[in-house]
Design a protein around this motif. Sequence first.
Motif, PDB file in Angstrom:
ATOM      1  N   SER A  82       0.816  12.161   1.416  1.00  0.00           N
ATOM      2  CA  SER A  82       1.597  12.198   2.649  1.00  0.00           C
ATOM      3  C   SER A  82       0.737  11.791   3.848  1.00  0.00           C
ATOM      4  O   SER A  82       1.172  11.021   4.710  1.00  0.00           O
ATOM      5  N   GLU A  83      -0.493  12.293   3.893  1.00  0.00           N
ATOM      6  CA  GLU A  83      -1.360  11.968   5.035  1.00  0.00           C
ATOM      7  C   GLU A  83      -1.756  10.498   5.036  1.00  0.00           C
ATOM      8  O   GLU A  83      -1.793   9.858   6.089  1.00  0.00           O
ATOM      9  N   ARG A  84      -2.049   9.967   3.846  1.00  0.00           N
ATOM     10  CA  ARG A  84      -2.427   8.550   3.790  1.00  0.00           C
ATOM     11  C   ARG A  84      -1.228   7.662   4.135  1.00  0.00           C
ATOM     12  O   ARG A  84      -1.374   6.610   4.753  1.00  0.00           O
ATOM     13  N   LEU A  85      -0.014   8.088   3.759  1.00  0.00           N
ATOM     14  CA  LEU A  85       1.183   7.348   4.170  1.00  0.00           C
ATOM     15  C   LEU A  85       1.331   7.374   5.699  1.00  0.00           C
ATOM     16  O   LEU A  85       1.718   6.383   6.316  1.00  0.00           O
ATOM     17  N   ASP A 133       9.657   2.814  -8.465  1.00  0.00           N
ATOM     18  CA  ASP A 133       9.237   1.571  -9.121  1.00  0.00           C
ATOM     19  C   ASP A 133       9.982   0.365  -8.534  1.00  0.00           C
ATOM     20  O   ASP A 133       9.380  -0.702  -8.320  1.00  0.00           O
ATOM     21  N   VAL A 134      11.279   0.532  -8.275  1.00  0.00           N
ATOM     22  CA  VAL A 134      12.055  -0.548  -7.647  1.00  0.00           C
ATOM     23  C   VAL A 134      11.446  -0.907  -6.291  1.00  0.00           C
ATOM     24  O   VAL A 134      11.267  -2.084  -5.957  1.00  0.00           O
ATOM     25  N   LEU A 135      11.096   0.131  -5.509  1.00  0.00           N
ATOM     26  CA  LEU A 135      10.499  -0.103  -4.196  1.00  0.00           C
ATOM     27  C   LEU A 135       9.180  -0.856  -4.310  1.00  0.00           C
ATOM     28  O   LEU A 135       8.884  -1.751  -3.509  1.00  0.00           O
ATOM     29  N   ASP A 171       8.818   3.288   7.716  1.00  0.00           N
ATOM     30  CA  ASP A 171       9.280   4.594   8.181  1.00  0.00           C
ATOM     31  C   ASP A 171       9.905   5.394   7.036  1.00  0.00           C
ATOM     32  O   ASP A 171       9.692   6.603   6.921  1.00  0.00           O
ATOM     33  N   HIS A 172      10.685   4.717   6.184  1.00  0.00           N
ATOM     34  CA  HIS A 172      11.324   5.428   5.073  1.00  0.00           C
ATOM     35  C   HIS A 172      10.315   5.818   3.985  1.00  0.00           C
ATOM     36  O   HIS A 172      10.435   6.879   3.386  1.00  0.00           O
ATOM     37  N   LEU A 173       9.316   4.958   3.754  1.00  0.00           N
ATOM     38  CA  LEU A 173       8.279   5.306   2.766  1.00  0.00           C
ATOM     39  C   LEU A 173       7.507   6.534   3.245  1.00  0.00           C
ATOM     40  O   LEU A 173       7.265   7.474   2.473  1.00  0.00           O
ATOM     41  N   GLU A 174       7.149   6.521   4.518  1.00  0.00           N
ATOM     42  CA  GLU A 174       6.388   7.640   5.069  1.00  0.00           C
ATOM     43  C   GLU A 174       7.224   8.918   5.025  1.00  0.00           C
ATOM     44  O   GLU A 174       6.724   9.979   4.657  1.00  0.00           O
ATOM     45  N   ALA A 175       8.490   8.791   5.389  1.00  0.00           N
ATOM     46  CA  ALA A 175       9.372   9.965   5.392  1.00  0.00           C
ATOM     47  C   ALA A 175       9.485  10.551   3.978  1.00  0.00           C
ATOM     48  O   ALA A 175       9.471  11.774   3.809  1.00  0.00           O
ATOM     49  N   LYS A 212       0.844  -1.212   0.000  1.00  0.00           N
ATOM     50  CA  LYS A 212       0.000   0.000   0.000  1.00  0.00           C
ATOM     51  C   LYS A 212       0.873   1.253   0.000  1.00  0.00           C
ATOM     52  O   LYS A 212       0.571   2.248  -0.653  1.00  0.00           O
ATOM     53  N   GLY A 213       1.964   1.205   0.768  1.00  0.00           N
ATOM     54  CA  GLY A 213       2.864   2.351   0.873  1.00  0.00           C
ATOM     55  C   GLY A 213       3.530   2.692  -0.454  1.00  0.00           C
ATOM     56  O   GLY A 213       3.573   3.853  -0.856  1.00  0.00           O
ATOM     57  N   THR A 214       4.034   1.678  -1.150  1.00  0.00           N
ATOM     58  CA  THR A 214       4.718   1.971  -2.420  1.00  0.00           C
ATOM     59  C   THR A 214       3.706   2.364  -3.489  1.00  0.00           C
ATOM     60  O   THR A 214       4.034   3.139  -4.395  1.00  0.00           O
ATOM     61  N   GLU A 215       2.467   1.864  -3.377  1.00  0.00           N
ATOM     62  CA  GLU A 215       1.423   2.309  -4.319  1.00  0.00           C
ATOM     63  C   GLU A 215       1.140   3.797  -4.137  1.00  0.00           C
ATOM     64  O   GLU A 215       0.970   4.530  -5.120  1.00  0.00           O
ATOM     65  N   LEU A 216       1.119   4.225  -2.877  1.00  0.00           N
ATOM     66  CA  LEU A 216       0.893   5.654  -2.606  1.00  0.00           C
ATOM     67  C   LEU A 216       2.050   6.491  -3.169  1.00  0.00           C
ATOM     68  O   LEU A 216       1.824   7.536  -3.785  1.00  0.00           O
ATOM     69  N   LEU A 217       3.281   6.022  -2.967  1.00  0.00           N
ATOM     70  CA  LEU A 217       4.432   6.762  -3.510  1.00  0.00           C
ATOM     71  C   LEU A 217       4.345   6.839  -5.033  1.00  0.00           C
ATOM     72  O   LEU A 217       4.724   7.848  -5.637  1.00  0.00           O
ATOM     73  N   SER A 218       3.846   5.773  -5.657  1.00  0.00           N
ATOM     74  CA  SER A 218       3.732   5.760  -7.119  1.00  0.00           C
ATOM     75  C   SER A 218       2.786   6.848  -7.620  1.00  0.00           C
ATOM     76  O   SER A 218       2.925   7.339  -8.737  1.00  0.00           O
ATOM     77  N   GLU A 219       1.828   7.233  -6.778  1.00  0.00           N
ATOM     78  CA  GLU A 219       0.916   8.319  -7.164  1.00  0.00           C
ATOM     79  C   GLU A 219       1.666   9.629  -7.396  1.00  0.00           C
ATOM     80  O   GLU A 219       1.216  10.488  -8.153  1.00  0.00           O
ATOM     81  N   LEU A 220       2.822   9.760  -6.714  1.00  0.00           N
ATOM     82  CA  LEU A 220       3.610  10.998  -6.871  1.00  0.00           C
ATOM     83  C   LEU A 220       4.139  11.161  -8.287  1.00  0.00           C
ATOM     84  O   LEU A 220       4.493  12.266  -8.704  1.00  0.00           O
TER      85      LEU A 220
END
Lengths: 210, 210, 210
Positions: free
Chosen positions: B46-49, B121-123, B92-96, B27-35
């Motif tokens: 950021s809030e959902r992370l 993408d690697v993440l 912690d690193h995904l959220e950061a 879920k975390g890396t999917e949220l980052l992919s939205e960026l």
Amino acid sequence: MTVRFKLRPKDDTFFDYFTRAAQNLVKGTELLSELAVPGADVQSVSERLGDIEHDSDQITHELYNKINTSFITPFDREDIYRLGSQLDDVMDHLEATGNLVYLYGLTKMPALPREMLELIDVLDRQARVTAQAMPKLKTMKDLKEYWIECNRLENEGDRAYRMLLVRLFSGEYDALTVLKMKEVADELELATDAFEHVANTVETIAVKES
Amino acid sequence: MTVRFKLRPKDDTFFDYFTRAAQNLVKGTELLSELAVPGADVQSVSERLGDIEHDSDQITHELYNKINTSFITPFDREDIYRLGSQLDDVMDHLEATGNLVYLYGLTKMPALPREMLELIDVLDRQARVTAQAMPKLKTMKDLKEYWIECNRLENEGDRAYRMLLVRLFSGEYDALTVLKMKEVADELELATDAFEHVANTVETIAVKES
Amino acid sequence: MTVRFKLRPKDDTFFDYFTRAAQNLVKGTELLSELAVPGADVQSVSERLGDIEHDSDQITHELYNKINTSFITPFDREDIYRLGSQLDDVMDHLEATGNLVYLYGLTKMPALPREMLELIDVLDRQARVTAQAMPKLKTMKDLKEYWIECNRLENEGDRAYRMLLVRLFSGEYDALTVLKMKEVADELELATDAFEHVANTVETIAVKES
């Protein structure tokens, strides 16, 4: 054949080493707190931090000798070793912070950023709860609130660190000053992490011994 | 006297915790992919992370309680502890990462650099292989391809990270933007490392149990 | 039921792996030393570092296979594993250093800063004492002076690193060059740390075996 006995000695020496090491960290954070005072003598703070870092090295050295010459230890040798080493790591970061502030001449600025002083305050509180917790290793009682508080403080430090970087990158300072303060901020953040590592090791020991 | 038995329980709870923690990382890396999508709502990401990081903390907390209250565990307590803690570190690193992109206002730029999207993408791929591997801890079968792939991805991430820095230092961006993006790049790189640490612990457990 | 025997094999293979890995690190620091020569072929240095990093990966891989297929090992499996992995970590930082100097085109400058060359010299000396120490793991004799020297060198490296940053932040270089050299400096500093981790693991093993 080695078989693990849970025989535990009455010898208090190990707890004394941990307590002395942690009390030395309180001295370290008190010295860093002096940096918050405008017009602080940064060279003197840096030198005194160097002195107490030397004391920490001495305590760690004595602890390792004690491990090597003891037939039985209050808990696993490796954990004693790790805890001693992690307490020493905190001091290294405190000393590095003071040294960098001095080497970079950062105190020629009117004042250190507020968020940096918050980080130093977090470290001071971590040092105090750590120094209070170390003697409790003897009975393994009432340690849980220590590691919870130490981790909570690390989170607080993390937030202060992030907001410090936001300020540093805001355009308020020139690029070289940003880079210097970033180095100091990184050492402070590593110190809060290092306190958390101490707390995590205490938790691991408590889990094993329970 | 403690003697180590290789008696292993049928209780699946531990594997459920690891699986849930790893699924949360997806879920975390999917949220980052939205960026990666231009015009992304970075504050919302950021809030959902932050929310799913809170979920991860909860899972880790439950896992630790389970360790402390279990008489027997499927493998060494310390390894369960370490694996749980390392899965939490990734989060912690995904959220950061999400938080820094938001705090620094980096999305006011036309687009994030291509190499940064490669890192994300690697993440995402590391998260997926990790989530697939966790249930296999129960049988300890077919795990080797997981840790090989997770390490391979970390190498791929390392190359993307190096090329990202080359771009950041190329003169394309002003100094403060470089510093902000460097912080984000560092968090992403720490996250790929953190996934590798999880894989290394799985390998260590598999070596012990084999 | 597993009971730990202190039965130790005569098989020297493990010590050969450690020795070969450490000798490979000497090759690595020799290559880095070539960067000190004005007009060095940085691309060639970087590529040759990539080759010997590949050799290190191969040695580490063989070591892990050996661990997995050995019924008895000269000391704890986990420690063998950790030592192999930490020797490999050093190489990763050496390779990264050469690669960054190349990727950033830093050798278009008249010369690398003196403090950077000092750091490379520290690494070279750490590599040599490590390569001399590895065969001694067989008898566990005369290792103490190794880990003391390796830690002393790390302290020396630390001081060189700090003074390097003071120079980088002095205003002598433009901001992007500072950032590039800072990355290289960080890799060098991580390499001296990584050598210290090797020494700490050797010390831990020696303490256990004594």
